[in-house]
Design a protein around this motif. Structure first.
Motif, PDB file in Angstrom:
ATOM      1  N   ARG A 123       0.823  -1.053   0.133  1.00  0.00           N
ATOM      2  CA  ARG A 123       0.011   0.114  -0.061  1.00  0.00           C
ATOM      3  C   ARG A 123       0.934   1.218   0.126  1.00  0.00           C
ATOM      4  NH1 ARG A 123      -3.397   0.411   4.865  1.00  0.00           N
ATOM      5  NH2 ARG A 123      -4.178   2.375   3.749  1.00  0.00           N
ATOM      6  N   ASN A 124       1.752   1.033   0.593  1.00  0.00           N
ATOM      7  CA  ASN A 124       2.361   2.442   0.550  1.00  0.00           C
ATOM      8  C   ASN A 124       4.091   2.434  -0.418  1.00  0.00           C
ATOM      9  OD1 ASN A 124       0.889   2.949   2.874  1.00  0.00           O
ATOM     10  ND2 ASN A 124       2.498   1.774   4.500  1.00  0.00           N
ATOM     11  N   ARG A 125       4.117   1.670  -1.306  1.00  0.00           N
ATOM     12  CA  ARG A 125       5.392   1.294  -1.891  1.00  0.00           C
ATOM     13  C   ARG A 125       4.950   2.777  -3.045  1.00  0.00           C
ATOM     14  NH1 ARG A 125       1.068  -0.954  -5.177  1.00  0.00           N
ATOM     15  NH2 ARG A 125       0.908  -0.865  -7.098  1.00  0.00           N
ATOM     16  N   PRO A 126       6.339   3.033  -3.371  1.00  0.00           N
ATOM     17  CA  PRO A 126       6.035   4.198  -4.395  1.00  0.00           C
ATOM     18  C   PRO A 126       5.738   4.057  -5.801  1.00  0.00           C
ATOM     19  CG  PRO A 126       8.343   4.155  -3.401  1.00  0.00           C
ATOM     20  CD  PRO A 126       8.436   2.845  -2.922  1.00  0.00           C
ATOM     21  N   LEU A 127       4.480   4.572  -6.115  1.00  0.00           N
ATOM     22  CA  LEU A 127       4.416   5.100  -7.716  1.00  0.00           C
ATOM     23  C   LEU A 127       5.366   6.199  -8.533  1.00  0.00           C
ATOM     24  CD1 LEU A 127       0.557   5.643  -6.091  1.00  0.00           C
ATOM     25  CD2 LEU A 127       1.859   3.330  -7.086  1.00  0.00           C
ATOM     26  N   ASP A 128       6.227   4.855  -9.160  1.00  0.00           N
ATOM     27  CA  ASP A 128       7.438   5.155  -9.843  1.00  0.00           C
ATOM     28  C   ASP A 128       7.483   5.117 -11.134  1.00  0.00           C
ATOM     29  OD1 ASP A 128       8.186   2.823  -8.847  1.00  0.00           O
ATOM     30  OD2 ASP A 128       9.738   3.349  -7.724  1.00  0.00           O
ATOM     31  N   ALA A 129       6.332   4.400 -11.578  1.00  0.00           N
ATOM     32  CA  ALA A 129       6.554   4.451 -13.109  1.00  0.00           C
ATOM     33  C   ALA A 129       5.873   5.121 -14.711  1.00  0.00           C
ATOM     34  CB  ALA A 129       5.107   2.969 -13.323  1.00  0.00           C
ATOM     35  N   ALA A 130       6.686   6.563 -13.731  1.00  0.00           N
ATOM     36  CA  ALA A 130       6.945   7.459 -15.119  1.00  0.00           C
ATOM     37  C   ALA A 130       5.457   8.416 -14.538  1.00  0.00           C
ATOM     38  CB  ALA A 130       7.246   6.949 -15.975  1.00  0.00           C
ATOM     39  N   HIS A 131       4.417   7.472 -15.594  1.00  0.00           N
ATOM     40  CA  HIS A 131       3.033   7.696 -15.756  1.00  0.00           C
ATOM     41  C   HIS A 131       1.926   7.344 -15.749  1.00  0.00           C
ATOM     42  CE1 HIS A 131       2.945   7.229 -19.824  1.00  0.00           C
ATOM     43  NE2 HIS A 131       4.119   7.592 -20.052  1.00  0.00           N
ATOM     44  N   TYR A 132       0.737   7.145 -15.797  1.00  0.00           N
ATOM     45  CA  TYR A 132      -0.028   6.939 -15.337  1.00  0.00           C
ATOM     46  C   TYR A 132      -1.866   6.979 -15.491  1.00  0.00           C
ATOM     47  CZ  TYR A 132       2.401   4.277 -11.332  1.00  0.00           C
ATOM     48  OH  TYR A 132       2.878   3.542 -10.876  1.00  0.00           O
ATOM     49  N   THR A 133      -1.411   7.214 -17.122  1.00  0.00           N
ATOM     50  CA  THR A 133      -2.525   8.050 -18.253  1.00  0.00           C
ATOM     51  C   THR A 133      -3.877   8.236 -17.913  1.00  0.00           C
ATOM     52  OG1 THR A 133      -0.937   7.885 -19.655  1.00  0.00           O
ATOM     53  CG2 THR A 133      -2.787   8.217 -20.459  1.00  0.00           C
ATOM     54  N   PHE A 134      -4.629   6.692 -17.213  1.00  0.00           N
ATOM     55  CA  PHE A 134      -5.682   6.075 -16.905  1.00  0.00           C
ATOM     56  C   PHE A 134      -5.743   5.472 -15.878  1.00  0.00           C
ATOM     57  CE2 PHE A 134      -5.128   5.099 -21.975  1.00  0.00           C
ATOM     58  CZ  PHE A 134      -5.928   6.534 -22.441  1.00  0.00           C
ATOM     59  N   VAL A 135      -6.907   6.028 -15.025  1.00  0.00           N
ATOM     60  CA  VAL A 135      -7.384   5.687 -13.735  1.00  0.00           C
ATOM     61  C   VAL A 135      -8.616   5.513 -13.833  1.00  0.00           C
ATOM     62  CG1 VAL A 135      -6.904   6.028 -10.916  1.00  0.00           C
ATOM     63  CG2 VAL A 135      -4.366   7.150 -12.234  1.00  0.00           C
ATOM     64  N   TRP A 136      -8.926   4.443 -12.394  1.00  0.00           N
ATOM     65  CA  TRP A 136     -10.076   4.087 -12.246  1.00  0.00           C
ATOM     66  C   TRP A 136      -9.735   3.633 -10.554  1.00  0.00           C
ATOM     67  CZ3 TRP A 136      -7.446   1.514 -16.528  1.00  0.00           C
ATOM     68  CH2 TRP A 136      -8.134   1.635 -18.014  1.00  0.00           C
ATOM     69  N   LEU A 137     -11.468   3.969 -10.568  1.00  0.00           N
ATOM     70  CA  LEU A 137     -11.466   4.452  -9.275  1.00  0.00           C
ATOM     71  C   LEU A 137     -13.048   4.209  -8.479  1.00  0.00           C
ATOM     72  CD1 LEU A 137     -10.087   8.601  -8.393  1.00  0.00           C
ATOM     73  CD2 LEU A 137      -8.905   6.132  -8.081  1.00  0.00           C
ATOM     74  N   ALA A 194     -14.232   0.801   1.214  1.00  0.00           N
ATOM     75  CA  ALA A 194     -13.187   0.394   1.340  1.00  0.00           C
ATOM     76  C   ALA A 194     -12.368   1.612  -0.215  1.00  0.00           C
ATOM     77  CB  ALA A 194     -12.196  -0.697   0.639  1.00  0.00           C
ATOM     78  N   LEU A 195     -12.109   2.335  -0.777  1.00  0.00           N
ATOM     79  CA  LEU A 195     -11.540   3.000  -1.302  1.00  0.00           C
ATOM     80  C   LEU A 195     -10.391   1.946  -3.038  1.00  0.00           C
ATOM     81  CD1 LEU A 195     -11.673   6.605  -0.278  1.00  0.00           C
ATOM     82  CD2 LEU A 195     -13.583   5.645  -0.725  1.00  0.00           C
ATOM     83  N   VAL A 196     -10.276   2.042  -3.834  1.00  0.00           N
ATOM     84  CA  VAL A 196      -9.718   1.621  -4.926  1.00  0.00           C
ATOM     85  C   VAL A 196      -9.106   1.869  -6.052  1.00  0.00           C
ATOM     86  CG1 VAL A 196      -9.350  -0.828  -5.484  1.00  0.00           C
ATOM     87  CG2 VAL A 196     -10.298  -0.935  -3.601  1.00  0.00           C
ATOM     88  N   ALA A 197      -7.815   1.986  -6.181  1.00  0.00           N
ATOM     89  CA  ALA A 197      -7.412   3.119  -7.611  1.00  0.00           C
ATOM     90  C   ALA A 197      -6.475   1.930  -8.150  1.00  0.00           C
ATOM     91  CB  ALA A 197      -6.723   3.988  -7.462  1.00  0.00           C
ATOM     92  N   VAL A 198      -7.101   1.992  -9.759  1.00  0.00           N
ATOM     93  CA  VAL A 198      -6.187   0.958 -10.674  1.00  0.00           C
ATOM     94  C   VAL A 198      -5.693   1.872 -12.080  1.00  0.00           C
ATOM     95  CG1 VAL A 198      -6.344  -0.637 -11.817  1.00  0.00           C
ATOM     96  CG2 VAL A 198      -8.270  -1.037 -10.134  1.00  0.00           C
ATOM     97  N   GLY A 199      -4.810   1.815 -12.645  1.00  0.00           N
ATOM     98  CA  GLY A 199      -3.852   2.771 -13.528  1.00  0.00           C
ATOM     99  C   GLY A 199      -3.615   2.297 -14.147  1.00  0.00           C
ATOM    100  N   VAL A 200      -3.387   2.402 -14.819  1.00  0.00           N
ATOM    101  CA  VAL A 200      -2.308   1.742 -16.824  1.00  0.00           C
ATOM    102  C   VAL A 200      -0.908   2.764 -16.131  1.00  0.00           C
ATOM    103  CG1 VAL A 200      -2.080   0.954 -18.564  1.00  0.00           C
ATOM    104  CG2 VAL A 200      -4.456   1.353 -17.905  1.00  0.00           C
ATOM    105  N   ASN A 201       0.187   2.229 -15.953  1.00  0.00           N
ATOM    106  CA  ASN A 201       1.652   2.716 -16.057  1.00  0.00           C
ATOM    107  C   ASN A 201       2.034   2.378 -17.309  1.00  0.00           C
ATOM    108  OD1 ASN A 201       2.870  -0.339 -16.517  1.00  0.00           O
ATOM    109  ND2 ASN A 201       2.972  -0.826 -14.501  1.00  0.00           N
ATOM    110  N   ALA A 202       2.884   3.264 -17.333  1.00  0.00           N
ATOM    111  CA  ALA A 202       3.456   3.628 -18.764  1.00  0.00           C
ATOM    112  C   ALA A 202       4.577   1.936 -19.423  1.00  0.00           C
ATOM    113  CB  ALA A 202       5.240   4.203 -18.632  1.00  0.00           C
ATOM    114  N   ASP A 203       4.129   1.336 -18.616  1.00  0.00           N
ATOM    115  CA  ASP A 203       4.445  -0.269 -19.742  1.00  0.00           C
ATOM    116  C   ASP A 203       3.564  -0.121 -20.052  1.00  0.00           C
ATOM    117  OD1 ASP A 203       7.908   0.014 -18.859  1.00  0.00           O
ATOM    118  OD2 ASP A 203       7.072  -1.214 -16.988  1.00  0.00           O
TER     119      ASP A 203
END
Length: 414
Positions: A152-166, A184-193
């Motif tokens: 839960r506390n890891r760095p989000l260092d994948a450059a950018h997250y273009t799309f995010v679902w909440l 329970a609030l959940v976020a999902v994203g698409v990373n730079a890869d």
């Protein structure tokens, strides 16, 4: 003269092993463990049990019993006592935790898979353990907390997250002697890869703007950036929270959630027809066709259900935000929504538990499920191609939100 052996020991042992007798296995484990403890106690004393020796520095002083939970069942061990000082087999047992690590893993895994604490009690009974309370089950499962908190506390260092679902899921929890609903609030994203990734989890008392704003700011503090489109339901205060925490990101109303709201405006018999008609809006090949089909759908529904048609017409800008992006990405957004499938996986576990004892238990179970799902996504196929992902970013950066596609030179530069 030695007495004749009337029992074939090898045959006797073979017979019991072939019958898989749990009593024999427990007896073997007990004998082996006690032999090792006796040898260690004799080493500490400097002489064997009952042996006279000038090198003796201590003496044995009976035994104390201690139950030991193993995969062969509960074994009652006789731990040697010393006349001076104390002896405890740290290599075998742990203070205040008698369960073998293998059993802890079994119980924690069962809890992770959604098995309720009462069912876990039955599970350990089948393993031969005399008793295990619900508090002990929760204590055993707590070893997952370290892994979940690191996730839960890891760095989000994948450059950018273009799309995010909440999204938020309602969960029942016992607090202050009563049962309440938390979110329970959940976020999902698409990373730079181009891969899917669960970005975060938080438990809030209410699904209001303050809760969402705090959650989104915690994500940006961990490194969330480069968001171009956020897909979510129209929760209270969520849209304004997105604007405050993620400036520059567009908001797309979730089609699935909206359709559920729209269908409440029409009779049950007409709901399949209305749902099919609305879905045709999102199956069009280009922006002009989407707009035209949207207008036709509103007009068609208005002939029978004016209130529903007005509701659909008012939601037009929220539902069509995706048209600002390249056409290749439309199908990815709608046909393979990671949030909806993830919610089903979470519900499959939480529904079995029913009422959670506290919020920490919610984070433990849901967080473990999310971490497991992220690992599967990482090892699986890429969710979105890099060329499409780059085109989606450059569409908004270079053309200010129009549907004009970037050039080959711009794609190469990106």
């Amino acid at each position: 003269m030695a007495a004749p052996v009337s029992v074939d020991g090898a045959a006797f042992l073979r017979e019991h092993i072939e019958s898989a007798s749990p009593d024999l296995l427990r007896a073997m484990v007990k004998t082996f463990a006690e032999a090792l403890m006796a040898a260690e106690a004799e080493t500490l004393c400097g002489a064997g049990y009952g042996e006279r020796s000038d090198e003796r520095v201590n003496q044995r002083n009976g035994y104390r019993t201690r139950e030991w939970d193993t995969r062969a069942g509960t074994v009652e061990l006789a731990i040697p006592k010393l006349r001076h000082g104390s002896y405890f087999p740290d290599w075998l047992l742990q203070h205040r935790r008698r369960a073998e690590q293998a059993l802890v893993s079994v119980v924690a895994t069962a809890y992770l898979l959604g098995v309720s604490t009462r069912r876990v009690e039955k599970l350990v009974e089948q393993l031969g353990i005399a008793s295990l309370s619900k508090s002990q089950v929760s204590e055993m499962s707590a070893h997952l907390d370290t892994q979940v908190e690191a996730f839960r506390n890891r760095p989000l260092d994948a450059a950018h997250y273009t799309f995010v679902w909440l999204d938020a899921l309602v969960v029942k929890v016992r607090e202050h002697g009563r049962i309440v609903n938390v979110h329970a609030l959940v976020a999902v994203g698409v990373n730079a890869d181009g891969g899917r990734e669960v970005l975060g989890l938080e438990v809030a008392s209410d699904e209001d703007g303050a809760g969402w704003l705090a959650f989104l700011r915690s994500l940006t503090a961990r490194g969330l950036s480069g968001v171009r489109l956020v897909v979510s339901d129209a929760h209270r205060g969520l849209v304004s929270a997105i604007g405050a925490a993620l400036p520059g990101a567009s908001w797309q109303r979730c089609r699935t959630h909206y359709l559920r709201n729209l269908l409440t405006k029409v009779p049950k018999a007409a709901q399949p027809w209305v749902a099919t008609l609305v879905r045709t809006i999102f199956d069009q090949p280009d922006t002009d066709s989407v707009q035209a089909q949207y207008t036709r759908a509103v007009a068609t529904i208005a002939e029978r259900f004016p209130t529903a048609a007005e509701h659909l017409d008012d939601a037009r800008p929220d539902l069509l935000a995706f048209t600002a992006f390249p056409r290749e990405i439309w199908r990815q957004i709608w046909s393979n929504n990671p949030q909806e499938r993830l919610n089903k996986e979470i519900r499959r576990r939480t529904d079995v538990v029913g009422i959670f004892p506290n919020r920490a238990a919610i984070i433990r179970l849901v967080g473990a499920v999310l971490a497991e799902q992220t690992d599967e996504w990482t090892e699986g196929r890429r969710y979105m191609g890099l060329e499409i992902l780059t085109k989606a970013r450059l569409t908004l950066i270079t053309t200010e939100g129009t549907d004009t596609e970037p050039t080959t030179t711009e794609l190469a530069a990106a």
